[in-house]
Scaffold this active site. Structure first.
Site, short mmCIF file in Angstrom:
data_model
loop_
_atom_site.label_atom_id
_atom_site.label_comp_id
_atom_site.label_asym_id
_atom_site.label_seq_id
_atom_site.Cartn_x
_atom_site.Cartn_y
_atom_site.Cartn_z
N ASP A 122 -27.13 -18.80 -40.72
CA ASP A 122 -27.58 -19.84 -39.78
C ASP A 122 -29.09 -20.01 -39.75
O ASP A 122 -29.83 -19.02 -39.71
CB ASP A 122 -27.09 -19.42 -38.39
CG ASP A 122 -27.45 -20.43 -37.31
OD1 ASP A 122 -26.84 -21.51 -37.31
OD2 ASP A 122 -28.34 -20.14 -36.49
N GLU B 123 -27.93 -21.95 -44.49
CA GLU B 123 -28.13 -23.21 -43.76
C GLU B 123 -29.62 -23.42 -43.52
O GLU B 123 -30.26 -22.64 -42.82
CB GLU B 123 -27.43 -23.20 -42.40
CG GLU B 123 -27.47 -24.59 -41.77
CD GLU B 123 -27.68 -24.63 -40.27
OE1 GLU B 123 -27.29 -25.63 -39.66
OE2 GLU B 123 -28.26 -23.70 -39.70
O1 TEU Z 1 -28.39 -25.25 -36.60
C1 TEU Z 1 -29.70 -25.26 -37.12
C2 TEU Z 1 -30.46 -26.47 -36.79
O2 TEU Z 1 -31.54 -26.68 -37.34
C3 TEU Z 1 -29.93 -27.33 -35.69
O3 TEU Z 1 -30.89 -27.34 -34.70
C4 TEU Z 1 -29.62 -28.71 -36.04
O4 TEU Z 1 -30.77 -29.34 -36.52
C5 TEU Z 1 -29.15 -29.37 -34.75
O5 TEU Z 1 -27.85 -28.89 -34.48
C6 TEU Z 1 -29.16 -30.86 -34.77
O6 TEU Z 1 -28.11 -31.41 -35.50
C7 TEU Z 1 -27.77 -24.04 -36.44
C8 TEU Z 1 -26.37 -24.23 -35.87
O7 TEU Z 1 -25.59 -24.98 -36.77
C9 TEU Z 1 -26.45 -24.86 -34.51
O8 TEU Z 1 -25.18 -25.10 -33.99
C10 TEU Z 1 -27.23 -23.91 -33.62
O9 TEU Z 1 -27.43 -24.52 -32.37
C11 TEU Z 1 -28.58 -23.54 -34.22
O10 TEU Z 1 -28.49 -23.16 -35.58
C12 TEU Z 1 -29.19 -22.35 -33.51
O11 TEU Z 1 -28.50 -21.18 -33.83
#
Ligand code: TEU
Length: 580
Positions: free
Chosen positions: A243, A312
């Site tokens: 993540d 990610e």
């Molecule tokens: O998302 C990483 C991220 O950069 C997110 O802020 C994304 O840009 C945002 O959801 C807008 O679409 C990951 C996870 O997928 C997300 O669900 C989490 O909230 C985030 O990390 C923090 O752990």
């Protein structure tokens, strides 16, 4: 801190360990809170459970997916729907137990389905024992496990870095809750720093206040995360979706971020007023930290396990390219390129060109049509184009990802404010429960409606999966046919990829080839009928096997005549006898 390794050294050390299984494997994302509540125990909690996932393993097998990835299921105060983790080595008590988890792993493996889990290394919950200890004093052995700094002399935060979760500021302003701002003033983002009374210092949180960032400069932190990986691999886990990984690489001199000239006030997240040069993806440390994740997978003990990482990171193509070169034998970055695109052949073609041009040799490519952070595919581009996008994505090389419900063509569900769970707002629409059948709560849970995790799509009686499984032209049947075809096709699994010249700019074609096994996919991105010819294919004959609109076709096709595509139709054709 470890010295930064150069990209080329990394490639050499890992290309010999290419994993066979993941090349071509289809991964299905399960969002555990809204997937399925187990029925055998008679529970009425109103949300999904680990046993609920186990009860649906036959569903994964029927659909034909090769692996699943489960979003965080760990103990968590749920400030960010589970991405704020309180214990990396357990299961949230509402979702089940470690024993339940072990049973799920066993059931999946018995059905030849692998399991990836979410690893969240950038931050923990502020309720994690590490953070509780870290915030207690400046001189205990966890004091520097997080990023603590003194205030500036005027009491202000150490630098100008902002929190990703600044979107709420925009909603506040739109709701008239920031009357002090002049019309021409930009919406302020939230600082990434939170003052803590006990230490008299600020701590850094790139996301919510309750998600303090771990200090990746500290080797003990990195070793602790590696141990978490081993803990789960030893429990049978086959891989990790890692993540928000770009955030672990920061300039620890805490250089201020420059302003972003492309920021659009009123549209963008106020966080995007800043560039991301120093606060995330900082190259001096970032890529070497990525290596450390891959190192665990390559440990002697795990030889032959075929483990895999997907990183990610929402970053530019150049940075993704570097991520992909870190350890191509075991790890790659998500390809989010298509997820933000309008449904236009020109845009998709440019994205494919760009992605495959940069992909290092040996890397397993991937395709993403959606996830728990974005509106659902069918809502973004339309229900009929979504079916064509499925054909398009599932015939491309590498690992395609399917977000739960995408196979049913499910659309976003409006969630009233009082039932919203996501602090960022806007993401709950894609996190509503699965629509399994036409029974109470669409077969998701036996709880009272008001107790459900999130509301059920009110249209579920017309959309549920049990009905779709009996309809040979449903979205579910299309996905199942595509996966059955994919799982049996060497060309789609392992073949080369090349774009195809066609007689029409609205139609995008590509060829997958492995020796004599040739598969052509053509997608009509327009709302008009098209008759297509392609000089490269004109003296070939083959079999038309699939259509996004009609699903199974199995009809001979003579390419010299060209072929007809209905509006937003994508087709798959198998060819023989190509002259190479
Ligand atoms: O998302 C990483 C991220 O950069 C997110 O802020 C994304 O840009 C945002 O959801 C807008 O679409 C990951 C996870 O997928 C997300 O669900 C989490 O909230 C985030 O990390 C923090 O752990």
């Amino acid at each position: 801190m470890q010295p930064t390794q150069t990209v080329d050294q990394n490639v050499q050390s890992t290309t010999t360990q290419l994993n066979g299984f993941w090349q071509g494997a289809v991964v299905y994302q399960v969002y555990p809170w809204s997937f399925n509540e187990d029925k055998a125990s008679g529970a009425t909690k109103g949300h999904g459970t680990i046993r609920g996932i186990t009860e649906r393993v036959d569903y994964f097998a029927d659909l034909g997916v090769n692996a699943i990835w489960i979003s965080p299921f760990y103990p968590s105060p749920m400030a960010d729907s589970g991405y704020d983790i309180e214990d990396y080595r357990d299961v949230h008590p509402d979702l089940g137990t470690i024993q339940d988890f072990n049973e799920l792993v066993q059931e999946l493996h018995e059905n030849d389905i692998r399991l990836m889990i979410d690893l969240v290394p950038n931050h923990t919950s502020d309720q994690h024992p590490w953070f509780k200890q870290s915030r207690a004093s400046k001189d205990n052995d966890k004091s520097d496990w997080y990023i603590w700094r003194d205030p500036n002399p005027d009491g202000s935060p150490p630098n100008n870095w902002g929190s990703v979760f600044s979107h709420s500021q925009l909603f506040k302003r739109q709701a008239g809750e920031m009357p002090e701002l002049r019309d021409d003033e930009p919406t302020p983002y939230l600082s990434a720093w939170q003052y803590d009374e006990t230490r008299g210092q600020y701590y850094l949180h790139s996301f919510a206040v309750e998600q303090p960032d771990l200090n990746w400069e500290n080797p003990a932190v990195r070793a602790a995360i590696q141990d978490v990986m081993r803990y789960w691999i030893d429990r049978g886990v086959d891989g990790f979706r890692i993540d928000a990984v770009n955030f672990i690489g920061k300039d620890m001199r805490l250089t201020d971020e420059p302003m972003n000239p492309d920021y659009i006030e009123g549209v963008d997240n106020p966080y995007d007023r800043l560039m991301r040069r120093y606060s995330s993806g900082y190259p001096d440390t970032f890529y070497s930290y990525l290596n450390e994740f891959a190192d665990v997978l390559e440990e002697e003990e795990y030889r032959g396990r075929d483990l895999r990482i997907v990183f990610e990171a929402y970053m530019d193509e150049k940075s993704l390219d570097r991520i992909n070169r870190v350890a191509p034998g075991v790890a790659g970055a998500f390809n989010f390129g298509a997820m933000g695109l309008d449904w236009e052949a020109r845009l998709r073609k440019a994205q494919l060109d760009e992605y495959y041009k940069h992909l290092p040799p040996g890397i397993v490519a991937n395709q993403v049509n959606g996830n728990h952070d974005k509106p659902r595919l069918a809502s973004r581009i339309g229900e009929i184009p979504a079916r064509a996008a499925a054909v398009h994505n599932l015939m491309l090389p590498g690992m395609p990802f399917i977000y739960q419900g995408e196979e049913g063509g499910f659309t976003d569900v409006e969630v009233p404010l009082e039932r919203q769970r996501d602090r960022l707002r806007g993401r709950d629409i894609a996190r509503t429960p699965m629509l399994w059948d036409d029974t109470n709560n669409a077969g998701f849970s036996n709880a009272l409606e008001a107790k459900l995790w999130l509301p059920i799509d009110p249209e579920y009686k017309a959309k549920h999966l049990a009905g779709q499984r009996h309809d040979p032209t449903s979205s579910y049947s299309l996905y199942r046919a595509l996966l059955a075809f994919r799982n049996g096709s060497t060309a789609v699994h392992y073949g080369d990829f090349s774009l195809l010249a066609t007689s029409d700019d609205d139609v995008l074609g590509f060829v997958r080839r492995y020796d004599d096994d040739i598969v052509v996919t053509m997608t009509n991105f327009s709302d008009k009928d098209k008759t297509i010819t392609s000089p490269e294919l004109s003296d070939l004959a083959g079999e038309w096997v699939l259509s996004s609109l009609h699903v199974n076709i199995n009809r001979p096709i003579d390419m010299s005549q060209g072929f007809h595509l209905e509006p937003h139709e994508a087709i798959v054709v198998c060819l023989q006898g190509i002259d190479r």
